[in-house]
Design a protein around this motif. Sequence first.
Motif, mmCIF file in Angstrom:
data_model
loop_
_atom_site.group_PDB
_atom_site.id
_atom_site.type_symbol
_atom_site.label_atom_id
_atom_site.label_comp_id
_atom_site.label_asym_id
_atom_site.label_seq_id
_atom_site.Cartn_x
_atom_site.Cartn_y
_atom_site.Cartn_z
ATOM 1 N N VAL A 189 5.960 3.624 -0.519
ATOM 2 C CA VAL A 189 6.599 3.652 -1.843
ATOM 3 C C VAL A 189 6.666 2.245 -2.415
ATOM 4 O O VAL A 189 6.426 2.022 -3.611
ATOM 5 N N TYR A 190 7.009 1.270 -1.582
ATOM 6 C CA TYR A 190 7.020 -0.125 -2.024
ATOM 7 C C TYR A 190 5.636 -0.546 -2.513
ATOM 8 O O TYR A 190 5.507 -1.213 -3.541
ATOM 9 N N GLN A 191 4.593 -0.137 -1.789
ATOM 10 C CA GLN A 191 3.238 -0.504 -2.176
ATOM 11 C C GLN A 191 2.829 0.171 -3.476
ATOM 12 O O GLN A 191 2.192 -0.441 -4.334
ATOM 13 N N ARG A 192 3.216 1.441 -3.650
ATOM 14 C CA ARG A 192 2.927 2.131 -4.917
ATOM 15 C C ARG A 192 3.603 1.444 -6.088
ATOM 16 O O ARG A 192 3.015 1.268 -7.163
ATOM 17 N N THR A 193 4.882 1.070 -5.893
ATOM 18 C CA THR A 193 5.604 0.376 -6.956
ATOM 19 C C THR A 193 4.919 -0.926 -7.315
ATOM 20 O O THR A 193 4.827 -1.300 -8.492
ATOM 21 N N LEU A 216 -4.487 4.579 -0.781
ATOM 22 C CA LEU A 216 -4.954 3.825 -1.951
ATOM 23 C C LEU A 216 -6.036 4.544 -2.745
ATOM 24 O O LEU A 216 -6.242 4.219 -3.916
ATOM 25 N N ALA A 217 -6.743 5.503 -2.135
ATOM 26 C CA ALA A 217 -7.814 6.193 -2.859
ATOM 27 C C ALA A 217 -7.321 6.924 -4.111
ATOM 28 O O ALA A 217 -8.018 6.934 -5.130
ATOM 29 N N PRO A 218 -6.122 7.553 -4.114
ATOM 30 C CA PRO A 218 -5.658 8.175 -5.362
ATOM 31 C C PRO A 218 -5.474 7.189 -6.504
ATOM 32 O O PRO A 218 -5.482 7.582 -7.674
ATOM 33 N N LEU A 219 -5.314 5.901 -6.188
ATOM 34 C CA LEU A 219 -5.120 4.877 -7.210
ATOM 35 C C LEU A 219 -6.412 4.139 -7.522
ATOM 36 O O LEU A 219 -6.396 3.069 -8.130
ATOM 37 N N LEU A 406 3.753 9.417 -5.939
ATOM 38 C CA LEU A 406 2.315 9.190 -6.006
ATOM 39 C C LEU A 406 1.766 9.618 -7.366
ATOM 40 O O LEU A 406 0.857 8.982 -7.905
ATOM 41 N N ARG A 407 2.347 10.661 -7.936
ATOM 42 C CA ARG A 407 1.906 11.117 -9.258
ATOM 43 C C ARG A 407 2.167 10.052 -10.316
ATOM 44 O O ARG A 407 1.315 9.803 -11.184
ATOM 45 N N CYS A 413 -2.106 4.073 -13.002
ATOM 46 C CA CYS A 413 -3.429 3.495 -12.748
ATOM 47 C C CYS A 413 -4.492 4.110 -13.642
ATOM 48 O O CYS A 413 -5.393 3.412 -14.129
ATOM 49 N N ASN A 414 -4.418 5.414 -13.885
ATOM 50 C CA ASN A 414 -5.391 6.050 -14.778
ATOM 51 C C ASN A 414 -5.228 5.570 -16.214
ATOM 52 O O ASN A 414 -6.217 5.394 -16.934
#
Length: 452
Positions: A189-193, A216-219, A406-407, A413-414
């Motif tokens: 979660v920290y990395q996503r933020t 990381l692939a979803p991003l 993640l959403r 990112c998109n």
Amino acid sequence: MNALWITLLVVLALAPLLRWLRPTWYWMTFGVTFATIRVLIRYRSVMDACGLTVPPSRWRLALARVSNRPVPEARSPRILRLRPTATGLVLRLKLRPGQDTFDFSASSDRLRHSFALHNVVSREIRSGVVELRMTGYDVLKRVRMPAVLPSDVLRVPVALREDGEVHYRDYRQVPHALNVGATQSGKSVYQRTLVAGLAPQNVALAGIDCKNGVELAPLAARFTALADNPDTAAELLAALVEYMSRVYQLIRTEQRISVGLPDAEITADIWDLPAHLRPVPVVLLVDEVAELALAANKAEEARRDQIVTHLVRLSQLGRAAGIYLEICGQRFGSELGKGITMLRAQLTGRTAHRVNDETSANMAFGDISPDAVLAAVQIDKDRPGTAVAGDSSGGWSRIRAPHTTLRQAVDTCNTHAHRTPSIPELDPFRPAVPVRVLVGKVQPKSASAPAF
């Protein structure tokens, strides 16, 4: 008169409910008033009980004897300012001769209990001035980031500190960082933020995720380069080293040091280059670094040595070329092999989520602060995302990142996929992003990404 009493009773009845549902509102309406009165009334007695007073000076004692007056009392630090905030109180004190800022840090728990507040953190503002940041409630229980935050290049708000301030990941001040923590501790979660905060900025993101890219692939829409296995990671790191050499060639070419050149135009990094020549900064995120250090045979050992060598080289030389590292893993220590401790010495920033043993906490903070090690071990498993953040200067604080799904990170990112720059050395590692077809809508063409 009856209406006034009824209104007062209703307000008092709703106060506990407001305290539970909206602690910030309760603090701003009721808590700040009660806390301010309590601090001012108890101030002298609390300072005396905590040993934060100094005896009267000799000239005051002599004056009392000459004038036949009672012996003067011990003096407390002088209050310079008491300022309420949305999360607590800020008390600024002028120290008396002979006092030290460490005395206030050591007495923070006693001050917290004496003033009936949730937390007290002290820090030195300047010589002789100490600031006590006191929070009236648990700001890490429900993390609510401020709606408007100052934005700057490579400075990302990622969490909330226990004193109510926003914790920033500032790559210009702390180029490289280490993030450790057990499974389900909140590292992802920290990395996503962090990625969601970097996505709107003019930076290139490179990632290494040896879990087949599941994190990381979803991003991938916002990543210039992505490796999902150790073999590809070794090639990606070699390409980054090659890119770093090319950036240094550019810096050497543009220095042009001469007598007539102003001092402000002489540079040894990318940030003083002209804007049209300045290469885009690169942030490299490594997930589960231990996977890069594992080796089962001689071929994998050679690959591992190559990977660690490239990481050490990037950590030692990458800052001036605009390359910054974010290393994540469950464990990070000498058992991973040769060169790991050398790499850790270059990682100035340290973040430790919940760990399973004290040894893991020592990997992050053992060479910085024993108190931070103890705080990392005591993180509750029922509070994922809570971490201890510090740096090589020895300062540390408890933080908690907001829950970024993640959403939410994928959508961010998109949305900013058109900002993904193109770097020739990293083009072979550009992740393939599937085309999403929007029914009934025309897919707009994305703007061409800048190249360097």
